[in-house]
Design a protein around this motif. Structure first.
Motif, PDB file in Angstrom:
ATOM      1  N   MET A   1      42.031  75.792   8.579  1.00 30.22           N
ATOM      2  CA  MET A   1      41.687  74.671   7.696  1.00 30.22           C
ATOM      3  C   MET A   1      42.081  74.965   6.264  1.00 30.22           C
ATOM      4  O   MET A   1      42.757  74.200   5.613  1.00 30.22           O
ATOM      5  CB  MET A   1      40.174  74.436   7.822  1.00 30.22           C
ATOM      6  CG  MET A   1      39.674  73.349   6.937  1.00 30.22           C
ATOM      7  SD  MET A   1      40.413  71.777   7.404  1.00 30.22           S
ATOM      8  CE  MET A   1      40.820  71.149   5.816  1.00 30.22           C
ATOM      9  N   ARG A   2      41.687  76.148   5.807  1.00 25.75           N
ATOM     10  CA  ARG A   2      41.982  76.455   4.423  1.00 25.75           C
ATOM     11  C   ARG A   2      43.469  76.661   4.238  1.00 25.75           C
ATOM     12  O   ARG A   2      44.049  76.223   3.271  1.00 25.75           O
ATOM     13  CB  ARG A   2      41.218  77.708   4.009  1.00 25.75           C
ATOM     14  CG  ARG A   2      39.854  77.362   3.461  1.00 25.75           C
ATOM     15  CD  ARG A   2      39.014  78.584   3.347  1.00 25.75           C
ATOM     16  NE  ARG A   2      38.460  78.941   4.630  1.00 25.75           N
ATOM     17  CZ  ARG A   2      38.255  80.185   4.992  1.00 25.75           C
ATOM     18  NH1 ARG A   2      38.580  81.176   4.219  1.00 25.75           N
ATOM     19  NH2 ARG A   2      37.725  80.440   6.164  1.00 25.75           N
ATOM     20  N   CYS A   5      45.136  73.461   3.884  1.00 28.48           N
ATOM     21  CA  CYS A   5      45.010  72.864   2.553  1.00 28.48           C
ATOM     22  C   CYS A   5      45.988  73.490   1.591  1.00 28.48           C
ATOM     23  O   CYS A   5      46.612  72.797   0.801  1.00 28.48           O
ATOM     24  CB  CYS A   5      43.597  73.043   2.012  1.00 28.48           C
ATOM     25  SG  CYS A   5      42.476  71.950   2.820  1.00 28.48           S
ATOM     26  N   LYS A 351      27.944  74.057   7.167  1.00 27.30           N
ATOM     27  CA  LYS A 351      29.406  73.915   7.259  1.00 27.30           C
ATOM     28  C   LYS A 351      30.100  75.037   6.513  1.00 27.30           C
ATOM     29  O   LYS A 351      31.110  75.572   6.964  1.00 27.30           O
ATOM     30  CB  LYS A 351      29.858  72.572   6.665  1.00 27.30           C
ATOM     31  CG  LYS A 351      29.385  71.385   7.439  1.00 27.30           C
ATOM     32  CD  LYS A 351      30.236  71.137   8.657  1.00 27.30           C
ATOM     33  CE  LYS A 351      29.543  70.087   9.516  1.00 27.30           C
ATOM     34  NZ  LYS A 351      30.059  69.990  10.853  1.00 27.30           N
ATOM     35  N   ALA A 352      29.561  75.389   5.354  1.00 28.27           N
ATOM     36  CA  ALA A 352      30.157  76.469   4.577  1.00 28.27           C
ATOM     37  C   ALA A 352      30.070  77.769   5.369  1.00 28.27           C
ATOM     38  O   ALA A 352      31.028  78.540   5.432  1.00 28.27           O
ATOM     39  CB  ALA A 352      29.453  76.598   3.241  1.00 28.27           C
ATOM     40  N   SER A 355      32.726  78.196   7.842  1.00 27.01           N
ATOM     41  CA  SER A 355      34.010  78.613   7.297  1.00 27.01           C
ATOM     42  C   SER A 355      33.940  80.032   6.757  1.00 27.01           C
ATOM     43  O   SER A 355      34.891  80.525   6.165  1.00 27.01           O
ATOM     44  CB  SER A 355      34.446  77.678   6.164  1.00 27.01           C
ATOM     45  OG  SER A 355      34.089  76.372   6.412  1.00 27.01           O
ATOM     46  N   GLU A 379      31.543  66.362   3.793  1.00 29.16           N
ATOM     47  CA  GLU A 379      32.330  67.468   4.334  1.00 29.16           C
ATOM     48  C   GLU A 379      33.662  67.576   3.626  1.00 29.16           C
ATOM     49  O   GLU A 379      34.148  68.670   3.355  1.00 29.16           O
ATOM     50  CB  GLU A 379      32.591  67.259   5.829  1.00 29.16           C
ATOM     51  CG  GLU A 379      31.480  67.762   6.693  1.00 29.16           C
ATOM     52  CD  GLU A 379      31.823  67.640   8.165  1.00 29.16           C
ATOM     53  OE1 GLU A 379      32.958  68.011   8.530  1.00 29.16           O
ATOM     54  OE2 GLU A 379      30.991  67.157   8.925  1.00 29.16           O
ATOM     55  N   GLY A 380      34.264  66.427   3.335  1.00 29.09           N
ATOM     56  CA  GLY A 380      35.548  66.417   2.651  1.00 29.09           C
ATOM     57  C   GLY A 380      35.433  67.094   1.304  1.00 29.09           C
ATOM     58  O   GLY A 380      36.270  67.933   0.940  1.00 29.09           O
ATOM     59  N   ASN A 383      35.116  70.822   1.806  1.00 27.72           N
ATOM     60  CA  ASN A 383      36.395  71.434   2.169  1.00 27.72           C
ATOM     61  C   ASN A 383      37.293  71.559   0.961  1.00 27.72           C
ATOM     62  O   ASN A 383      37.966  72.570   0.766  1.00 27.72           O
ATOM     63  CB  ASN A 383      37.102  70.612   3.238  1.00 27.72           C
ATOM     64  CG  ASN A 383      36.452  70.813   4.584  1.00 27.72           C
ATOM     65  OD1 ASN A 383      35.863  71.860   4.837  1.00 27.72           O
ATOM     66  ND2 ASN A 383      36.538  69.806   5.432  1.00 27.72           N
ATOM     67  N   GLN A 384      37.270  70.512   0.142  1.00 29.67           N
ATOM     68  CA  GLN A 384      38.111  70.520  -1.036  1.00 29.67           C
ATOM     69  C   GLN A 384      37.687  71.645  -1.976  1.00 29.67           C
ATOM     70  O   GLN A 384      38.520  72.379  -2.500  1.00 29.67           O
ATOM     71  CB  GLN A 384      37.983  69.170  -1.725  1.00 29.67           C
ATOM     72  CG  GLN A 384      39.174  68.820  -2.567  1.00 29.67           C
ATOM     73  CD  GLN A 384      39.003  67.464  -3.209  1.00 29.67           C
ATOM     74  OE1 GLN A 384      38.140  66.677  -2.799  1.00 29.67           O
ATOM     75  NE2 GLN A 384      39.799  67.178  -4.200  1.00 29.67           N
ATOM     76  N   LEU A 386      36.069  74.410  -1.194  1.00 24.07           N
ATOM     77  CA  LEU A 386      36.359  75.733  -0.646  1.00 24.07           C
ATOM     78  C   LEU A 386      37.844  76.051  -0.783  1.00 24.07           C
ATOM     79  O   LEU A 386      38.214  77.159  -1.178  1.00 24.07           O
ATOM     80  CB  LEU A 386      35.949  75.803   0.823  1.00 24.07           C
ATOM     81  CG  LEU A 386      34.443  75.681   1.087  1.00 24.07           C
ATOM     82  CD1 LEU A 386      34.153  75.836   2.558  1.00 24.07           C
ATOM     83  CD2 LEU A 386      33.662  76.713   0.282  1.00 24.07           C
ATOM     84  N   ALA A 387      38.694  75.071  -0.474  1.00 23.13           N
ATOM     85  CA  ALA A 387      40.133  75.308  -0.541  1.00 23.13           C
ATOM     86  C   ALA A 387      40.555  75.618  -1.973  1.00 23.13           C
ATOM     87  O   ALA A 387      41.341  76.520  -2.227  1.00 23.13           O
ATOM     88  CB  ALA A 387      40.891  74.098  -0.031  1.00 23.13           C
TER      89      ALA A 387
END
Lengths: 509, 366
Positions: A1-2, A5, A351-352, A355, A379-380, A383-384, A386-387
């Protein structure tokens, strides 16, 4: 996932090749470092740095070509192309099929050359090859034997005797194993739905049949329904489960009529559990509703479990036939609501953790506070964050989050005025603004007026005297009463909740 | 472009091309047929980006040129014309067609946007010339077991490959498997040809054609029969190593007259509709019979028996449709049917010394 991104953000940059290389290298280094600390083995990419650089370069070439050819031409010829090899003299481009090779050689060669030159590449020759899945079609016999021997057992296996002709038609259940009860986060907004689903998973067809879940987008309906399916498969591996969206049902039904295909009704009538997602799409399709009605009856008669989801309760789906509506209501209808603040925090932290990142409480609270309507959006944003943190090599903290959440919430206009709220509310209820502000106390005006007051309070944070003034009232206690009344109704009355949600949607559209 | 051709030739070429022309496409020109003069002939072509077909027909050419026109319309129009000469004239992207008292104007699209037809390098590819009757038989014997499940693309084609000096065709859908030996070969071939392509080639083979030329390279194949050509992509991937599935020997070997076998299978099939085609075959060595039993719980049941040579007793449950399919493509008056127990593959073949065809059907678990 990362990684994905990182890749994507690379694609968007149209830096010179060198810069890209450098940037990628730093990212790669950071990921390796991070993985080391997390105790993971580095697993960067199967194509290597070159692959990414080529790809990003090619994406910018495609971006330019897309502007100069028609959409149909672009989709037909340029989609699924790839830059596979770059040397000083030669550039090799992989295209999807043999037809594309000639097309590129004869028609697009000059154009590709020109755009490549603009991107700093001057190859003497451009070669085209058909894209393969890493395997050559013509292989020596030894390799065929080796690679194929693993799959041979499953190739031809004694096939179970069909219980009916239908089981041939539905080999797969359509369930995604990723969705299960363990990774569903329960809060006060969805615990009723969760408990009911667990009960159904334990005693399919016995308790709560049909189970009707409804609620807005991104609140976990699909997750819960699939979790039920997966749980039943776990307990009874030979149970026949079918998960589909109502759109698939409609489409297959139409195909069965158009092409006179047989087996349509068998496919749906010979399952133990039928899960239908997004039932609202069946609205207005009379024949399909009738077919579904019969399917429903057969399944229900034989104590087969039916699970349905929709964005509205059966009552509020327009043009749903009466007999279907009453049937949907005969089991258990459960509303999944917006998760509360605590649940949102829990979701973010879980969720974190998935990952492999620990999110500090402050950041989670900040995100949860700012994104309230939709778990997918939540979640979006995570994710943003974290990336972004990963790429910069920094901790995902509240400052970073503050910078990013603005991006996520770009759809909220800053300049919402009280007039707009009153106008839109009036329009929604087919009233005029003067009517709303008048002193009439007919019921069909009172509720809209109260909703407008509630929205003025919740969206603009106006003071009560100001709200009263906006709607032509003298006394601010009227406004207080109205806001409180709507706040209470939202919790109890689905209609009001829906109306408020829809007006809000219109306000921010 | 200005030319005249006979209605028979043009209609035949247009019908073949319109079958290939794509109906569902992003690119509108793909639903058109390309007409182009080629020295003293007219080239009729269509493609759907999986297959391309070209037909060359004799024509009297006054002025060379090209145009593309909607496939369905022109094919249907020309096929309804009376026999005789048809005049074609292109003016400003309009195709004027005149034949006797019929004349029409079809709005076309300039041929510049029509995809280039793929070419194949004849020097670096593998070539075969195959007798048309053998080709037809081999393809129809294997194509019926090709899968139509798009999730496993390699099984949706027929696997043409060289093995021990011969060219073999094989196809399987996971429940049955066929293998046919076609011709001798020195070259190394391994190509999966889409079943849809082969169907198209079968349709283009008229009775007056005696040879089919095939040309393989790594990603495409071209068939030429008379003046028609079909070029197709190959399916990317590895075909499973199916040979180890063909049992070398079986416990029970039944030799039976084909017409008898077909009859009892058909009768048993009538009672097997409800159970998804499931029928049970019982071979008895004492009575020298093969019996097929089927039950329809609502309707009744049936047992059909036929005399046969039986080596050892045994019982197996099969899908009657698969059995009927297999019998429909086996040649010769007698059939050998062998199986071992209820779970191993059943083998059907022709009784002859150099049998080049096997048809395998997996039993149903009963």
């Amino acid at each position: 996932m990362r990684l994905h991104c990182v890749d994507k953000s690379l694609l968007y940059l149209t830096y010179a090749r060198k810069t890209l290389l450098k940037l990628w290298k730093t990212c790669e280094y950071r990921i390796v470092e991070r993985n080391k600390t997390l105790g993971k083995t580095p697993n960067i990419t199967h194509r290597g740095i070159e692959g990414y650089v080529h790809n990003s370069l090619w994406q910018s070439v495609l971006g330019e070509i897309e502007l100069s050819v028609s959409h149909a031409t672009f989709i037909t010829w340029f989609q699924n192309t790839e830059l596979v090899e770059v040397t000083d003299e030669k550039v090799t481009i992989a295209v999807p099929n043999i037809f594309a090779i000639r097309q590129f050689e004869v028609k697009f060669n000059d154009q590709v050359k020109e755009v490549l030159a603009k991107n700093g590449m001057h190859p003497a020759k451009i070669a085209y090859t058909v894209r393969t899945q890493g395997k050559k079609t013509v292989v020596s016999r030894e390799t065929t034997t080796q690679t194929a021997s693993d799959s041979v057992d499953e190739l031809i296996a004694p096939r179970p005797k069909p219980r009916t002709s239908a089981s041939q038609l539905s080999p797969s259940s359509g369930l995604n194993p990723r969705y299960n009860f363990d990774n569903f986060i329960v809060g006060s907004s969805n615990d009723l739905a969760y408990t009911a689903c667990q009960a159904v998973a334990q005693y399919p067809g016995v308790k709560y049949n049909p189970l009707f879940l409804y609620g807005g987008v991104g609140l976990g309906k699909t997750h819960l329904m699939q979790a039920v399916g997966n749980e039943i498969v776990k307990n009874q591996p030979d149970a026949r489960i079918l998960y589909i969206s109502s759109e698939t049902f409609v489409k297959e039904f139409m195909d069965s009529i158009r092409f006179k295909k047989k087996g349509f009704s068998d496919k749906y009538r010979n399952v133990d559990v039928l899960i239908i997602d997004d039932m609202q799409f069946i609205a207005g399709k009379e024949k399909t509703q009738e077919e579904f009605f019969h399917t429903f009856n057969v399944l229900h008669q034989n104590n087969k479990q039916i699970i349905i989801s929709s964005d509205k309760p059966p009552k509020s789906i327009p043009t749903l036939t009466e007999r279907l509506r009453s049937r949907f209501e005969m089991g258990m209808s459960i509303d999944i609501q917006m998760p509360d603040f605590e649940t949102r925090c829990a979701i973010l932290e879980a969720k974190a953790a998935l990952s492999g990142v620990e999110l500090n409480h402050e950041t989670a609270e900040y995100l949860a506070n700012n994104i309230k309507t939709n778990i997918r959006e939540l979640e979006g944003a995570l994710n943003q964050l974290l990336a972004y943190a990963e790429m910069r090599g920094i901790e995902p903290d509240i400052t970073t989050a503050e910078g990013l959440v603005g991006n996520v919430r770009h759809s909220r206009p800053q300049h919402l005025t009280s007039k707009q709220i009153i106008d839109k509310t009036a329009k929604y209820f087919q009233l005029t603004t003067p009517e709303m502000c008048s002193s009439r106390r007919d019921k069909h005006i009172v509720t809209p007026r109260q909703i407008a007051m509630y929205l003025l309070r919740s969206e603009l944070h106006l003071s009560f005297p100001k709200i009263a003034g906006e709607l032509g009232r003298k006394d601010h206690t009227t406004a207080i009463h109205s806001v409180e009344k709507i706040e209470k109704s939202i919790k109890l009355d689905f209609t009001i909740r829906e109306q408020v949600a829809e007006i809000k949607e219109k306000l921010y559209a | 472009m200005e030319l005249s051709v006979t209605q028979e030739n043009l209609s035949k070429a247009l019908t073949a091309a319109s079958r290939v022309a794509s109906t569902k496409t992003q690119l509108p020109i793909l639903s058109n047929i390309l007409l182009r003069t080629d020295s003293n002939r007219l080239l009729v072509a269509a493609t759907n980006l999986e297959i391309a077909t070209t037909q060359l027909i004799g024509a009297k050419i006054t002025k060379p040129g090209s145009i593309t026109v909607p496939a369905k319309l022109i094919a249907e129009f020309v096929s309804s014309l009376p026999k005789g000469n048809v005049e074609l004239l292109v003016k400003n992207d309009h195709l004027h067609i005149t034949a006797g008292g019929f004349s029409s104007v079809i709005n076309g699209i300039a041929s510049d946007d029509f995809p280039e037809l793929p070419t194949i390098d004849e020097t670096s590819s593998i070539q075969y010339s195959i007798n048309a009757a053998d080709f037809k038989q081999a393809v129809s014997q294997t194509i019926l077991t090709a899968s139509n499940d798009a999730t496993r693309p390699v099984l949706t084609g027929v696997y043409w490959h060289s093995y021990e000096g011969s060219l073999y065709l094989a196809a399987t859908d996971g429940y049955r498997l066929t293998e046919k030996r076609l011709v001798e070969t020195q070259s190394d071939v391994a190509a999966i040809i889409p079943a849809t392509t082969l169907q198209e080639v079968l349709r283009t083979l008229s009775d007056d054609i005696s040879e089919v030329d095939m040309l393989f390279d790594e990603t495409q194949v071209r068939f030429r029969a008379g003046e028609s050509e079909v070029t197709s992509r190959l399916i990317d991937g590895n075909f499973p190593d199916y040979r180890q599935l063909i049992p070398a020997s079986s416990e029970s070997v039944v030799v039976i007259e084909k017409s008898e076998f077909v009859r009892i299978t058909k009768i048993a099939g009538l009672f097997a509709r409800e159970s998804g085609g499931s029928v049970t075959l019982t071979a008895s060595s004492d009575d020298k019979t093969l019996a097929i039993h089927s039950i329809a719980s609502q309707l009744g049941e049936n047992t059909s028996t036929s005399t046969a040579e039986v080596s050892a007793e045994g019982q197996v449950t099969l899908n009657s449709r698969y059995l009927a399919d297999a019998l429909s493509v086996l040649t010769g008056p007698t059939v050998q049917f062998r199986f071992s127990g209820k779970l191993s593959p059943c083998v059907l073949s022709t009784v002859s010394k150099n049998s080049d065809y096997v048809h395998i059907v997996m039993p149903l678990k009963s």
